[in-house]
Write a protein that holds these residues in place. Structure first.
Motif, PDB file in Angstrom:
ATOM      1  N   LEU A  35       0.819  -1.213   0.000  1.00  0.00           N
ATOM      2  CA  LEU A  35       0.000   0.000   0.000  1.00  0.00           C
ATOM      3  C   LEU A  35       0.855   1.265   0.000  1.00  0.00           C
ATOM      4  O   LEU A  35       0.366   2.346  -0.340  1.00  0.00           O
ATOM      5  N   LEU A  36       2.104   1.141   0.392  1.00  0.00           N
ATOM      6  CA  LEU A  36       3.033   2.266   0.267  1.00  0.00           C
ATOM      7  C   LEU A  36       3.629   2.313  -1.133  1.00  0.00           C
ATOM      8  O   LEU A  36       3.807   3.390  -1.716  1.00  0.00           O
ATOM      9  N   ALA A  37       3.899   1.147  -1.719  1.00  0.00           N
ATOM     10  CA  ALA A  37       4.516   1.084  -3.047  1.00  0.00           C
ATOM     11  C   ALA A  37       3.591   1.654  -4.113  1.00  0.00           C
ATOM     12  O   ALA A  37       4.037   2.357  -5.027  1.00  0.00           O
ATOM     13  N   GLN A  38       2.296   1.352  -4.016  1.00  0.00           N
ATOM     14  CA  GLN A  38       1.363   1.798  -5.054  1.00  0.00           C
ATOM     15  C   GLN A  38       1.284   3.322  -5.176  1.00  0.00           C
ATOM     16  O   GLN A  38       1.510   3.874  -6.255  1.00  0.00           O
ATOM     17  N   PRO A  39       0.995   4.071  -4.102  1.00  0.00           N
ATOM     18  CA  PRO A  39       0.934   5.528  -4.267  1.00  0.00           C
ATOM     19  C   PRO A  39       2.287   6.166  -4.504  1.00  0.00           C
ATOM     20  O   PRO A  39       2.373   7.208  -5.160  1.00  0.00           O
ATOM     21  N   SER A  40       3.351   5.551  -3.989  1.00  0.00           N
ATOM     22  CA  SER A  40       4.687   6.100  -4.224  1.00  0.00           C
ATOM     23  C   SER A  40       5.034   6.027  -5.708  1.00  0.00           C
ATOM     24  O   SER A  40       5.526   7.001  -6.297  1.00  0.00           O
ATOM     25  N   ALA A  41       4.781   4.871  -6.317  1.00  0.00           N
ATOM     26  CA  ALA A  41       5.044   4.728  -7.748  1.00  0.00           C
ATOM     27  C   ALA A  41       4.141   5.644  -8.558  1.00  0.00           C
ATOM     28  O   ALA A  41       4.579   6.249  -9.552  1.00  0.00           O
ATOM     29  N   ALA A  42       2.883   5.761  -8.146  1.00  0.00           N
ATOM     30  CA  ALA A  42       1.954   6.627  -8.868  1.00  0.00           C
ATOM     31  C   ALA A  42       2.423   8.077  -8.844  1.00  0.00           C
ATOM     32  O   ALA A  42       2.380   8.777  -9.858  1.00  0.00           O
ATOM     33  N   THR A  43       2.907   8.536  -7.698  1.00  0.00           N
ATOM     34  CA  THR A  43       3.377   9.914  -7.586  1.00  0.00           C
ATOM     35  C   THR A  43       4.592  10.148  -8.475  1.00  0.00           C
ATOM     36  O   THR A  43       4.677  11.158  -9.183  1.00  0.00           O
ATOM     37  N   GLY A  44       5.532   9.206  -8.460  1.00  0.00           N
ATOM     38  CA  GLY A  44       6.725   9.349  -9.287  1.00  0.00           C
ATOM     39  C   GLY A  44       6.416   9.310 -10.772  1.00  0.00           C
ATOM     40  O   GLY A  44       6.957  10.104 -11.555  1.00  0.00           O
ATOM     41  N   PHE A  45       5.523   8.424 -11.161  1.00  0.00           N
ATOM     42  CA  PHE A  45       5.219   8.290 -12.591  1.00  0.00           C
ATOM     43  C   PHE A  45       4.283   9.386 -13.088  1.00  0.00           C
ATOM     44  O   PHE A  45       4.205   9.607 -14.297  1.00  0.00           O
ATOM     45  N   ARG A  46       3.610  10.070 -12.202  1.00  0.00           N
ATOM     46  CA  ARG A  46       2.879  11.270 -12.634  1.00  0.00           C
ATOM     47  C   ARG A  46       3.873  12.309 -13.152  1.00  0.00           C
ATOM     48  O   ARG A  46       3.606  12.999 -14.145  1.00  0.00           O
ATOM     49  N   TRP A  47       4.989  12.424 -12.477  1.00  0.00           N
ATOM     50  CA  TRP A  47       6.025  13.369 -12.910  1.00  0.00           C
ATOM     51  C   TRP A  47       6.618  12.931 -14.251  1.00  0.00           C
ATOM     52  O   TRP A  47       6.803  13.743 -15.161  1.00  0.00           O
ATOM     53  N   ILE A  48       6.931  11.643 -14.369  1.00  0.00           N
ATOM     54  CA  ILE A  48       7.476  11.128 -15.623  1.00  0.00           C
ATOM     55  C   ILE A  48       6.482  11.346 -16.762  1.00  0.00           C
ATOM     56  O   ILE A  48       6.856  11.759 -17.871  1.00  0.00           O
ATOM     57  N   ALA A  49       5.212  11.095 -16.490  1.00  0.00           N
ATOM     58  CA  ALA A  49       4.184  11.283 -17.524  1.00  0.00           C
ATOM     59  C   ALA A  49       4.099  12.738 -17.944  1.00  0.00           C
ATOM     60  O   ALA A  49       3.902  13.045 -19.128  1.00  0.00           O
ATOM     61  N   GLY A  50       4.238  13.644 -16.991  1.00  0.00           N
ATOM     62  CA  GLY A  50       4.190  15.056 -17.332  1.00  0.00           C
ATOM     63  C   GLY A  50       5.330  15.473 -18.241  1.00  0.00           C
ATOM     64  O   GLY A  50       5.132  16.200 -19.228  1.00  0.00           O
ATOM     65  N   ARG A  51       6.521  14.998 -17.929  1.00  0.00           N
ATOM     66  CA  ARG A  51       7.687  15.330 -18.750  1.00  0.00           C
ATOM     67  C   ARG A  51       7.566  14.737 -20.146  1.00  0.00           C
ATOM     68  O   ARG A  51       7.816  15.421 -21.152  1.00  0.00           O
ATOM     69  N   LEU A  52       7.174  13.462 -20.218  1.00  0.00           N
ATOM     70  CA  LEU A  52       7.056  12.801 -21.518  1.00  0.00           C
ATOM     71  C   LEU A  52       5.877  13.337 -22.318  1.00  0.00           C
ATOM     72  O   LEU A  52       5.964  13.513 -23.538  1.00  0.00           O
ATOM     73  N   GLY A  53       4.762  13.579 -21.626  1.00  0.00           N
ATOM     74  CA  GLY A  53       3.566  14.017 -22.318  1.00  0.00           C
ATOM     75  C   GLY A  53       3.743  15.344 -23.023  1.00  0.00           C
ATOM     76  O   GLY A  53       3.217  15.547 -24.130  1.00  0.00           O
ATOM     77  N   ASP A  54       4.485  16.266 -22.415  1.00  0.00           N
ATOM     78  CA  ASP A  54       4.708  17.561 -23.046  1.00  0.00           C
ATOM     79  C   ASP A  54       5.586  17.450 -24.282  1.00  0.00           C
ATOM     80  O   ASP A  54       5.548  18.317 -25.155  1.00  0.00           O
ATOM     81  N   ARG A  55       6.368  16.373 -24.368  1.00  0.00           N
ATOM     82  CA  ARG A  55       7.295  16.203 -25.489  1.00  0.00           C
ATOM     83  C   ARG A  55       6.728  15.318 -26.591  1.00  0.00           C
ATOM     84  O   ARG A  55       6.940  15.584 -27.780  1.00  0.00           O
TER      85      ARG A  55
END
Length: 392
Positions: free
Chosen positions: A234-254
């Motif tokens: 239950l810690l791994a799921q939101p932690s990964a989600a938070t990190g990959f939101r950032w990755i998605a933002g960087r990739l999505g803009d490009r």
């Protein structure tokens, strides 16, 4: 600079985001402890969810009348102030009533505040900006949820409710410093599910339904394993989600946010399927981690797509629809899985949940809007507030 991301208004907005996030998550697991009776605890949670969805439906009309700043101030007040009542009164009626008012307050914060945030972010950096704000909210919530339980055990439940009231209401000090904009009043006061919003919203709802299954039933599914397995997952799921939101933002803009939908659905489905090995801690934690990565991609990509494709003046509709998809999706997933588990057991239910996500892949091919149609774009910040700028 028009394309700057870390602007002063956005940093000021982060204060109210922190206040709302802490105000929601800090007492979330403490209220059931206060209720003690299982029925009262469950009723409080249901009341909170239903009130939140109701508030999300009503907020566009409210914000159209009051504007973003007054709406956000009202939301913070309703979210924070009622918690003080639980310091002196813990009867079931008070708990449920406080939960209803707080749910409405949180809905106003996320819908009106989300629309205001989107209009602060430059169009060319929308994905990254939404990811940055998502991390502010996600990390604070990740810390506040266990902190509330820890503080209640150490100092008692009243201390948690007092902290909730003070920290949430303190964020009101930042509201007058937010940019003044009339776009909330210029937009229609009711939610419009524009055709361009339907597919991204539906994709996100598939993902949130799976989240509802995971957070509700994973601890029960691994009850025979060491206690740390459920906590770690239950810690791994939101932690990964938070990190990959950032990755998605960087990739999505490009590369474009739409390209992230298929990987997001695939990762989330694979992670959910891995949870079927409930007796293997590595599979459970790894599955939660992979699921979180996919969910984080979808969180950012669907929201960015909806803002990109919405007609001008539809920021409130986007914010409301996305948040409603979040809450109703989680509720529907938990409800349906609750019926299935009695017949099929936990492992097979997790597999079927993963399979149920796959039809969302068909929805990932959202058609682009006509070039001549005016789209929702953020406002350019000036020293005097926000100035509208639309393109065709």
């Amino acid at each position: 600079m028009a394309n700057d991301l870390l602007t002063r208004p956005l940093m000021v907005r982060s204060v109210s985001i922190l206040g709302a996030s802490i105000g929601f998550w800090l007492p979330l697991s403490v209220v059931p402890l206060l209720a003690k009776d299982g029925r009262a605890a469950g009723l409080a949670t249901v009341a909170l969810l239903l009130a939140t969805v109701t508030g999300e439906l009503l907020t566009p009309n409210l914000a159209a009348r009051l504007g973003y700043r007054w709406s956000l101030g009202l939301g913070l007040t309703l979210l924070g102030a009622p918690a003080a009542l639980l310091i002196v009164n813990a009867d079931p009626v008070t708990i449920v009533t406080v939960s209803v008012v707080r749910g409405i307050g949180f809905a106003i914060c996320v819908v009106a505040g989300g629309a205001l945030t989107a209009e602060m972010i430059p169009a060319g950096r929308r994905g990254e900006g939404l990811a940055l704000i998502g991390m502010v909210s996600g990390v604070s919530g990740l810390v506040a949820l266990p902190a509330g339980v820890w503080a209640a055990d150490r100092w008692g439940c009243p201390a948690v409710f007092a902290a909730t009231t003070v920290l949430t209401l303190a964020a009101l000090a930042s509201v007058p410093a937010l940019p003044s904009t009339t776009s909330a009043r210029a937009s229609a006061g009711r939610i419009r599910l524009h055709p361009a919003l339907r597919r991204p919203a539906a994709v996100f709802a598939f993902a949130t339904a799976a989240v509802g299954v995971l957070v509700t039933f994973l601890p029960l599914a691994v009850a025979g394993s060491p206690a740390w397995v459920a906590s770690a997952a239950l810690l791994a799921q939101p932690s990964a989600a938070t990190g990959f939101r950032w990755i998605a933002g960087r990739l999505g803009d490009r590369t474009g946010a739409q390209r992230l939908l298929v990987p997001g659905v695939a990762l989330a489905a694979a992670g959910m399927a891995a949870l079927a090995w409930t007796g293997i801690p590595a599979a459970v934690i790894g599955g939660a981690l992979v699921f979180g990565a996919g969910f984080g991609l979808l969180q950012n990509a669907t929201l960015a797509l909806m803002y990109d494709r919405a007609p001008a003046g539809a920021a409130l509709s986007v914010s409301a629809i996305w948040n409603i998809a979040y809450d109703l999706g989680m509720a529907a997933g938990a409800l349906l899985a609750g019926f299935a588990i009695g017949w099929l057991g936990y492992p097979l239910t997790f597999v079927l949940t993963a399979a149920a996500m796959l039809p969302a892949l068909v929805l990932c091919t959202t058609r682009r809007a006509p070039a001549a149609e005016k789209r929702l774009v953020p406002h350019r910040l000036t020293d005097h507030g926000l100035r509208s700028k639309s393109v065709s």
